[in-house]
Structures are given as C-alpha cells and as structure tokens.
Design a protein around this motif. Structure first.
Motif, PDB file in Angstrom:
ATOM      1  N   THR A  64       0.837  -1.199   0.000  1.00  0.00           N
ATOM      2  CA  THR A  64       0.000   0.000   0.000  1.00  0.00           C
ATOM      3  C   THR A  64       0.871   1.247   0.000  1.00  0.00           C
ATOM      4  OG1 THR A  64      -1.743  -1.169   1.201  1.00  0.00           O
ATOM      5  CG2 THR A  64      -1.802   1.241   1.253  1.00  0.00           C
ATOM      6  N   CYS A  65       1.929   1.226   0.788  1.00  0.00           N
ATOM      7  CA  CYS A  65       2.864   2.355   0.852  1.00  0.00           C
ATOM      8  C   CYS A  65       3.511   2.612  -0.507  1.00  0.00           C
ATOM      9  CB  CYS A  65       3.924   2.079   1.913  1.00  0.00           C
ATOM     10  SG  CYS A  65       5.288   3.249   1.936  1.00  0.00           S
ATOM     11  N   LEU A  66       3.991   1.561  -1.154  1.00  0.00           N
ATOM     12  CA  LEU A  66       4.662   1.719  -2.443  1.00  0.00           C
ATOM     13  C   LEU A  66       3.687   2.179  -3.528  1.00  0.00           C
ATOM     14  CD1 LEU A  66       6.977  -1.433  -2.309  1.00  0.00           C
ATOM     15  CD2 LEU A  66       7.643   0.957  -2.025  1.00  0.00           C
ATOM     16  N   THR A  67       2.435   1.760  -3.418  1.00  0.00           N
ATOM     17  CA  THR A  67       1.412   2.253  -4.356  1.00  0.00           C
ATOM     18  C   THR A  67       1.229   3.757  -4.202  1.00  0.00           C
ATOM     19  OG1 THR A  67       0.236   0.137  -4.333  1.00  0.00           O
ATOM     20  CG2 THR A  67      -1.017   2.066  -5.030  1.00  0.00           C
ATOM     21  N   ALA A  68       1.200   4.220  -2.948  1.00  0.00           N
ATOM     22  CA  ALA A  68       1.064   5.661  -2.698  1.00  0.00           C
ATOM     23  C   ALA A  68       2.282   6.423  -3.211  1.00  0.00           C
ATOM     24  CB  ALA A  68       0.870   5.902  -1.204  1.00  0.00           C
ATOM     25  N   VAL A  69       3.483   5.886  -2.974  1.00  0.00           N
ATOM     26  CA  VAL A  69       4.710   6.553  -3.428  1.00  0.00           C
ATOM     27  C   VAL A  69       4.731   6.654  -4.946  1.00  0.00           C
ATOM     28  CG1 VAL A  69       7.215   6.298  -3.599  1.00  0.00           C
ATOM     29  CG2 VAL A  69       6.064   5.928  -1.401  1.00  0.00           C
ATOM     30  N   LYS A  70       4.341   5.583  -5.624  1.00  0.00           N
ATOM     31  CA  LYS A  70       4.318   5.598  -7.088  1.00  0.00           C
ATOM     32  C   LYS A  70       3.362   6.673  -7.597  1.00  0.00           C
ATOM     33  CE  LYS A  70       3.612   2.607 -11.113  1.00  0.00           C
ATOM     34  NZ  LYS A  70       3.240   1.253 -11.580  1.00  0.00           N
ATOM     35  N   TRP A  71       2.197   6.803  -6.957  1.00  0.00           N
ATOM     36  CA  TRP A  71       1.234   7.825  -7.381  1.00  0.00           C
ATOM     37  C   TRP A  71       1.814   9.220  -7.180  1.00  0.00           C
ATOM     38  CZ3 TRP A  71      -1.084  12.131  -5.559  1.00  0.00           C
ATOM     39  CH2 TRP A  71      -2.197  12.621  -6.261  1.00  0.00           C
ATOM     40  N   ILE A  72       2.483   9.435  -6.054  1.00  0.00           N
ATOM     41  CA  ILE A  72       3.072  10.751  -5.775  1.00  0.00           C
ATOM     42  C   ILE A  72       4.117  11.108  -6.827  1.00  0.00           C
ATOM     43  CG2 ILE A  72       4.522  12.036  -4.147  1.00  0.00           C
ATOM     44  CD1 ILE A  72       3.105  10.454  -1.894  1.00  0.00           C
ATOM     45  N   ILE A  73       4.977  10.141  -7.169  1.00  0.00           N
ATOM     46  CA  ILE A  73       6.027  10.404  -8.161  1.00  0.00           C
ATOM     47  C   ILE A  73       5.415  10.726  -9.519  1.00  0.00           C
ATOM     48  CG2 ILE A  73       7.966   9.362  -9.411  1.00  0.00           C
ATOM     49  CD1 ILE A  73       8.567   7.745  -6.896  1.00  0.00           C
ATOM     50  N   PRO A  82       4.941  15.109  -8.120  1.00  0.00           N
ATOM     51  CA  PRO A  82       6.362  14.992  -7.773  1.00  0.00           C
ATOM     52  C   PRO A  82       6.905  16.294  -7.170  1.00  0.00           C
ATOM     53  CG  PRO A  82       6.104  15.323 -10.124  1.00  0.00           C
ATOM     54  CD  PRO A  82       4.714  15.175  -9.576  1.00  0.00           C
ATOM     55  N   SER A  83       7.914  16.159  -6.337  1.00  0.00           N
ATOM     56  CA  SER A  83       8.593  17.325  -5.783  1.00  0.00           C
ATOM     57  C   SER A  83       9.869  17.578  -6.575  1.00  0.00           C
ATOM     58  CB  SER A  83       8.933  17.090  -4.311  1.00  0.00           C
ATOM     59  OG  SER A  83       9.877  16.026  -4.194  1.00  0.00           O
ATOM     60  N   SER A  84      10.372  18.761  -6.437  1.00  0.00           N
ATOM     61  CA  SER A  84      11.598  19.106  -7.166  1.00  0.00           C
ATOM     62  C   SER A  84      12.840  18.529  -6.500  1.00  0.00           C
ATOM     63  CB  SER A  84      11.739  20.630  -7.259  1.00  0.00           C
ATOM     64  OG  SER A  84      11.746  21.195  -5.947  1.00  0.00           O
ATOM     65  N   ASP A  85      12.780  18.305  -5.170  1.00  0.00           N
ATOM     66  CA  ASP A  85      13.973  17.842  -4.459  1.00  0.00           C
ATOM     67  C   ASP A  85      13.930  16.353  -4.114  1.00  0.00           C
ATOM     68  OD1 ASP A  85      11.982  17.867  -2.613  1.00  0.00           O
ATOM     69  OD2 ASP A  85      13.068  19.018  -1.100  1.00  0.00           O
ATOM     70  N   GLY A  86      12.859  15.658  -4.494  1.00  0.00           N
ATOM     71  CA  GLY A  86      12.774  14.223  -4.226  1.00  0.00           C
ATOM     72  C   GLY A  86      12.068  13.875  -2.930  1.00  0.00           C
ATOM     73  N   SER A  87      11.571  14.868  -2.191  1.00  0.00           N
ATOM     74  CA  SER A  87      10.806  14.550  -0.979  1.00  0.00           C
ATOM     75  C   SER A  87       9.465  13.942  -1.390  1.00  0.00           C
ATOM     76  CB  SER A  87      10.584  15.806  -0.137  1.00  0.00           C
ATOM     77  OG  SER A  87       9.833  16.760  -0.865  1.00  0.00           O
ATOM     78  N   LEU A  88       8.885  13.148  -0.493  1.00  0.00           N
ATOM     79  CA  LEU A  88       7.663  12.423  -0.834  1.00  0.00           C
ATOM     80  C   LEU A  88       6.415  12.997  -0.181  1.00  0.00           C
ATOM     81  CD1 LEU A  88       8.990   8.743  -0.604  1.00  0.00           C
ATOM     82  CD2 LEU A  88       8.326   9.970  -2.678  1.00  0.00           C
ATOM     83  N   TRP A  89       6.539  13.706   0.930  1.00  0.00           N
ATOM     84  CA  TRP A  89       5.350  14.076   1.684  1.00  0.00           C
ATOM     85  C   TRP A  89       5.212  15.579   1.948  1.00  0.00           C
ATOM     86  CZ3 TRP A  89       1.968  10.262   2.012  1.00  0.00           C
ATOM     87  CH2 TRP A  89       2.424   8.943   1.988  1.00  0.00           C
ATOM     88  N   GLU A 113     -11.049  -1.357   1.645  1.00  0.00           N
ATOM     89  CA  GLU A 113      -9.955  -2.055   2.322  1.00  0.00           C
ATOM     90  C   GLU A 113      -8.649  -1.307   2.125  1.00  0.00           C
ATOM     91  OE1 GLU A 113      -7.764  -6.448   2.247  1.00  0.00           O
ATOM     92  OE2 GLU A 113      -9.208  -5.890   0.710  1.00  0.00           O
ATOM     93  N   ALA A 114      -8.350  -0.908   0.886  1.00  0.00           N
ATOM     94  CA  ALA A 114      -7.102  -0.196   0.602  1.00  0.00           C
ATOM     95  C   ALA A 114      -7.092   1.177   1.262  1.00  0.00           C
ATOM     96  CB  ALA A 114      -6.920  -0.063  -0.909  1.00  0.00           C
ATOM     97  N   ARG A 115      -8.232   1.872   1.247  1.00  0.00           N
ATOM     98  CA  ARG A 115      -8.285   3.185   1.896  1.00  0.00           C
ATOM     99  C   ARG A 115      -8.082   3.057   3.396  1.00  0.00           C
ATOM    100  NH1 ARG A 115     -12.382   3.906  -1.965  1.00  0.00           N
ATOM    101  NH2 ARG A 115     -14.013   3.397  -0.449  1.00  0.00           N
ATOM    102  N   SER A 116      -8.675   2.031   3.992  1.00  0.00           N
ATOM    103  CA  SER A 116      -8.493   1.807   5.425  1.00  0.00           C
ATOM    104  C   SER A 116      -7.022   1.580   5.752  1.00  0.00           C
ATOM    105  CB  SER A 116      -9.333   0.603   5.869  1.00  0.00           C
ATOM    106  OG  SER A 116      -9.103   0.288   7.219  1.00  0.00           O
ATOM    107  N   ASP A 117      -6.349   0.767   4.941  1.00  0.00           N
ATOM    108  CA  ASP A 117      -4.916   0.538   5.131  1.00  0.00           C
ATOM    109  C   ASP A 117      -4.123   1.834   5.001  1.00  0.00           C
ATOM    110  OD1 ASP A 117      -5.242  -2.108   5.604  1.00  0.00           O
ATOM    111  OD2 ASP A 117      -4.532  -2.804   3.650  1.00  0.00           O
ATOM    112  N   PHE A 118      -4.494   2.663   4.029  1.00  0.00           N
ATOM    113  CA  PHE A 118      -3.753   3.897   3.794  1.00  0.00           C
ATOM    114  C   PHE A 118      -3.885   4.854   4.978  1.00  0.00           C
ATOM    115  CE2 PHE A 118      -3.525   8.231   1.888  1.00  0.00           C
ATOM    116  CZ  PHE A 118      -2.163   8.206   1.604  1.00  0.00           C
ATOM    117  N   PHE A 119      -5.085   4.954   5.566  1.00  0.00           N
ATOM    118  CA  PHE A 119      -5.255   5.827   6.729  1.00  0.00           C
ATOM    119  C   PHE A 119      -4.420   5.333   7.911  1.00  0.00           C
ATOM    120  CE2 PHE A 119      -9.519   6.782   4.719  1.00  0.00           C
ATOM    121  CZ  PHE A 119      -9.134   8.039   4.289  1.00  0.00           C
TER     122      PHE A 119
END
Length: 691
Positions: free
Chosen positions: A133-142, A146-153, A172-178
């Motif tokens: 779930t975490c990696l799915t969120a990171v992929k969406w952010i990228i 995306p940030s200019s300096d590589g930060s994720l949050w 289920e996925a949203r519950s995990d993400f929260f």
C-alpha cells in the motif's frame, strides 16, 4: 510441543521466541536519532537477514511467513523502485532522496509503533501488505505530484491528499492507507522519518462503526466493513448446503473406499514412467503410454469391503475416447486422467480437514507428517501464526472427527508417494508447475479447489463466486451459528479469534444468516418443547414445572374430549406454549426454562426476559427431561462415592460440600429420591436431616 488439549489454543512458553523485528531494533539503536542519521549509513542496515534497507528489491524470508500462498517468491518480494520510477543507481540528489524516502518508510513499518491499530508490531505478512500500500502511494506521488527535491510528503497539499486517497478504489485499501498515515505521523514525531506531511491528515470518508450500530442501523449486507467486507466480497461467504453435502460425501468416498487402491496403482504407474524417463520419447513414448494404460486397466479395483469397483457413484472429469468429459466410468483410460483423480483426492482431503476444523488455510498448509498416536487420538498437529509472537508460528493441536483422521492417513501416504525422500510436508505438487516442482510443498489451494470443483461437476452448486478455501471458515461459522445457542463462544475457540466482534462478523457475514439463525432457533425451541410435553404426559419429566403442566394438559384433554394428544395436537401445543418458538430457553442439556414474558421468575427478580445463566433448581418454571434425570442419577452415584471417600479421610469441609450437592440433586426427582433413600444409607441420612 506446547498445547492445551481442550481449547486447542497455543500456550506461551517461558522462553518466547523473539519477533522478527527484535534484531532490527538492536541494529538501528535509538529511534530518535534515525532522522538525523546519514542515509549512506542507514541504508546498510539489514531489514531482514541479507536484505539491506537500501536494496532495490526487498524479499521477506520464507520462514517469517505463515505457510500458504504468501511463501511464494512473488508474494514475498517488494519492488522498492516502484515499477522503475526510482533508479537506485542514479547518483543525482533527487533520485537519492527518493530512494531514501522509500527506505525510511519501510523502516518505519518494520519498527514497533505506538499506534494501536493493527497492532504495535506488525507481523511479517502485515508488513508485506502495508508495504505494498505504501509503495502504491509513493508511485502515485512520483507520477502525479512529484517534488523538485525528491521529498515524498512535505510538499503535498490538501488537494493532493484527496486525490491520493481517491486512488485507492476499495474501502480495504483506503483503510490501510489511513492506518499507514497514522503510523508514519507517529514515526515522524519519534524521529524515525525526516519527511512527512505538513498539512493535517485527511479524514477518512467513514470509520468502521461499532458493532451495535453495524447491526442495528445498517442493512445486513453492510454488517462487515473494511478488510473483512472486501474479503467477503472476494471470497464469497459460506458454501451452499448442497455444495457442502456433495463435496464432503465425495471426500468420504475417496478416503474410505477408493483412495487406498488408487495410491497402490499410482505407484505402479509412476514406476513405469520412471523406467521410461531416460528412453527415447520418455513418458510420451507410445509403448510407455500403452504400458501405463494396461497397468490401470488390469489393476484389481476393489473397495474397502472387497467389492469390485466397476463405476463411480458420481462423475469425475476424465478422458473418454480421446475427449475429456464428466463420467462415472472406472478405471480411467490413461495416466493423465488417473493423475487428475489423485489431485481430486488431495483437494478433497484438504476440504474435509477444513470442514471438520475451521482452520485457516495457512494453518492447514503448515502441517507435516502426523504422528500415529495423534491421529489415533483424533488430533491434527499444525502451526498457527495468528495472535502468536513466534517468527515461524507455534505448534498446536486441533481436535478432528475420525473421518478426517482417516483422510489425513490417506493424505500422508499420498504425500510420501510424490515428495522427495526425507521431506515431511503434507500437501504436495503432483507435477511441475510455475509455483513449484512435483513433490514440493503446495502453498496455494485456492486454484486447485476451483479446478477440482469443476472436475467433480459441482461448479453450479458452489454458487456464483469462486470456491475459495477461506469460504470453509464462513461455512463452519454459519453451521455452528444455526445449530448452537452458545455459538459465539464455540466459534471463538474453533476459529481462533481474539474477540466476539470478529466472531459476529463471521456469523452475520451473509445477509440471510441472522434471519435463518432466528428461524432455526425458534424451530429448535418448538421441537424441544414437543419432546418435553410428551415426557410430561408420560410422567417422565421432572422439575417444579412438570406437575402443574401435566395437570393443565390433562384438563385441556378433558375439555377437548380426547383420550390422547395426536402428533398434530402436540405440535400445536408446543407452538402455543412457546409463543411460536419465542420462549422456552434451553438452560443446559435436559433442562428447559418455561418462563414467558410477563411471568415472574427468581432468575430476573422480576417480570423480564428469563436469564438461563441464573437458573435455580427450585424455580417453578424449571422443566427437566428424562435426559436430565439420567444425568442426575449419574451425578448422585459419583457424589455418593466421593462423599464416602471424604468421610473416610475425615475431610469435614468436603463432606459438607458433597452433602449439599447430594441434597440439591435429591430434590429434583421424586422417584429417584425414593429409590436412593430406600437403598443408600448416606442418601437417607442426608434427606431425613433436611426434613
């Protein structure tokens, strides 16, 4: 092995095996300093043995996971590059920051957390789930913010967060993400993460409601929420009764009648294939095919009673004149069809164990060779990883039906036929597949179950959802819920849950179960009442309610001008006296409470609903059947023996205790009391003293 014979629950030994995070905690040291630690140092820390935190691929060791599909290589591998979005070989500052961000997030999940939800310490399987779930969120952010300096949050605003949440389609996925966000926020405060949200956490669209609100305010289909609801939708709830009857009856036929002969013949067919393996054409050589066909055809096919097996009592998928179809023809005409029958036998053995125990798939899959004395005692040894801190799970016993024990004996012999010498796993691949070689442990039973359901022609009976193995647990839960007034406690022990809320989710997972359970409970009350009324009329019932009821029934019979009550009249009486099955509670086997609403009872000190847990022998609403009389007679016999032993030892307090129990039992049944007072001096002394 540590076990508790009655409940089957694992017992924590004195020296508990450490959790999988124990070594990691020691390696990273003080948590509050991690955010300041240079990534080049932290990246070398091993998340798992041989797997550094900065690795592009994270593989969870097989031994950390429960037996089953999670142990497959693909299931326990995490892609820390997010599908190639992060290039670990890239030396640019932005790429390095992205890689560091992912590594620190995985570390935050691996370390103990102060967040209570889903446990402070994640199991290895939960770590895998939340990491994905975490990696799915990171992929969406990228890809989308995306940030200019590589930060994720830190750069995300409220709009970004709303869009990110909407990326998770299932509840289920949203519950995990929260839950992830809460754990990451706590990790940031503790100094584990150096990058997290500046804006407030988004509020989830809905939280799981309390149990009362779930069942009272929502329609039945919404009773299970979050992960359980998603799994129910995917795995399909309980199996229909017709399917259970069909597949279990076939499983019993195989294990009791056909399987021993099939395995004897398979050894001959296998050995013939081995002899041809290194010859020209191998097992595809026409001579090898002919030899194996002849072995199957010439085999002396007899059941356990010695009767010739000329046809099966049900059809099985097999090749007939060059085409596969459902047929009850026996024996099969070639080795391919014959191997398919062996596969059906293994899956039926698995289904029978699941049906008799309610075990999780991972628990059944963890089983190894069973000791002879365990099967003789009808105990099944396996491992559980649920609610257990040990890395590889902990061994325990499950009580099983003798028919399931027979199926396990068959399965043990089947496994020995296919697996390598020295191996002990109980469930095996029967041929080379993408998931494993022939003889290797079979980790995923869902696909074989789906295929065997089709091979037995039972697809339509299974309903419109896949016959997933987890549905057996829902099936057991439903059957117990419908059969037992004490179902929640029984299910708590059987299914190995931690609390009643989880049990209720299983009992009410189908929108019709609650209504059906109520209907069956009312019908059961009427049937019990009908039997009890018959015993009252015959003078076999006891308890303070028996005599007034007998007199009232006699008066009713006289008014009707009938000599006896017929079967229809008895049914009508039972329905009237129980108010259509709404009253007359079963206090314990053989003892009924006939109290109706509006009647006074000492159990409630008023006119409310009866409380069977506070039932007293002197209550005017207590009705005891002949079964209770038999229990009372046995109890008196044992109590009188124990009283004599206590008197011989001079144990004054025990003597008084036993005399009180004997007196209470003597008051229950007039005829039993008269018999004992005449024949037993101790019983006569106790009764006369009380008068």
């Amino acid at each position: 092995m540590t076990r508790t014979p009655h409940s089957g629950r694992p017992v924590s030994p004195t020296n508990v095996e450490p959790t999988w995070q124990a070594d990691l905690v020691m390696r990273v040291g003080e948590f509050s300093s991690l955010a300041r630690m240079p990534w080049r140092e932290l990246a070398r820390v091993e998340l798992f043995p041989g797997v550094a935190l900065g690795s592009a691929t994270v593989v969870v060791p097989e031994r950390y996971l429960p037996s089953g599909p999670l142990r497959r290589s693909s299931a326990r591998t995490l892609d820390a590059t997010c599908g190639g979005k992060i290039v670990h070989a890239d030396t640019s500052a932005r790429a390095a920051r992205l890689a560091e961000g992912v590594g620190r997030l995985l570390l935050a999940l691996a370390l103990p957390s102060a967040v209570q939800k889903r446990g402070r310490v994640l199991t290895a399987s939960s770590f895998l789930s939340y990491s994905r779930t975490c990696l799915t969120a990171v992929k969406w952010i990228i890809e989308n913010a995306p940030s200019s300096d590589g930060s994720l949050w830190a750069h995300l605003d409220a709009r970004d967060l709303r869009l990110l949440v909407s990326n998770f389609a299932s509840s289920e996925a949203r519950s995990d993400f929260f839950i992830l966000l809460e754990r990451f926020r706590e990790a940031h405060k503790r100094g584990i993460l150096n990058d997290f949200l500046v804006s407030p956490l988004p509020e989830p669209a809905s939280r799981n409601p309390p149990l009362e609100a779930t069942y009272k305010e929502r329609p039945p289909r919404a009773a299970a929420s979050g992960k359980v609801a998603a799994r129910l939708e995917r795995d399909g709830r309980h199996f229909p009764d017709a399917y259970v009857d069909a597949i279990i009856s076939r499983a019993l036929y195989f294990s009791n009648q056909l399987a021993p002969a099939v395995l004897d013949c398979w050894v001959l067919v296998r050995d013939a294939g081995t002899r041809w393996k290194d010859r020209s054409g191998g097992t595809s050589n026409s001579l090898c095919i002919a030899e194996r066909k002849a072995l199957i055809a010439r085999f002396a096919w007899r059941d356990a009673d010695g009767n010739v097996i000329a046809a099966l009592p049900f059809p099985v998928w097999q090749k007939i004149e060059g085409k596969f179809c459902l047929s009850n023809r026996w024996p099969p005409e070639d080795a391919r069809s014959f191997r398919l029958v062996v596969r059906v036998i293994q899956v039926c053995n698995y289904a029978l164990v699941a049906f008799c125990t309610g075990m999780r798939n991972s628990e059944i899959a963890s089983a190894e060779d069973q000791r002879g004395e365990s099967l003789e005692a009808c105990l099944f040894e396996a491992k559980t990883s649920k609610y257990v801190d040990a890395i590889a799970g902990r061994s325990r016993d499950w009580p099983i039906h003798p028919l399931a024990a027979q199926a396990l004996r068959v399965q043990q012999r089947l496994a020995e036929t296919f697996r390598p010498e020295g191996a002990k796993h109980l469930w095996v691949h029967l041929k080379d597949t993408g998931d494993g070689d022939a003889g290797s442990p079979l980790l995923n039973f869902t696909e074989p179950m789906v295929q065997v359901t089709e091979h037995l022609g039972l697809k339509e009976l299974a309903g419109d959802r896949r016959p997933h193995m987890h549905r057996w647990r829902h099936t057991i839960a439903r059957l117990v819920a419908l059969a037992c007034a004490e179902a929640p406690q029984i299910l708590l022990d059987l299914l190995g849950h931690a609390d009643f809320e989880q049990v209720m989710v299983y009992m009410l997972s189908d929108p019709d179960i609650a209504a059906e359970a109520t209907r069956v409970a009312r019908e059961a009350r009427i049937v019990l009442a009908e039997e009890a009324i018959g015993e009252v009329l015959e003078g076999l019932a006891g308890g303070n309610a028996a005599a007034p009821m007998k007199q009232g029934l006699a008066n009713l019979r006289m008014r009707r001008g009938a000599e006896t009550f017929g079967s229809d009249s008895m049914r009508e009486l039972a329905e009237v006296l129980t108010f259509g099955g709404k009253t007359w509670n079963l206090v314990r086997p053989g003892v009924l409470c006939t109290k109706a609403l509006g009647e006074y009872g000492p159990c409630t000190k008023g006119y409310g609903n009866a409380d069977p847990g506070s039932c007293r022998t002197g209550c005017d609403h207590r009705l005891e059947t002949a079964r209770a009389r038999s229990h009372a007679a046995g109890a008196l016999e044992q109590l009188l023996e124990e009283l004599a032993a206590a008197e011989a030892e001079g144990a004054t307090m025990l003597v008084a205790n036993f005399e009180g129990q004997i007196l209470a039992q003597l008051r229950r049944w007039d005829d039993l009391r008269r018999q004992l007072v005449e024949t037993d001096a101790a019983a006569r002394r106790i009764w006369e003293r009380a008068q």
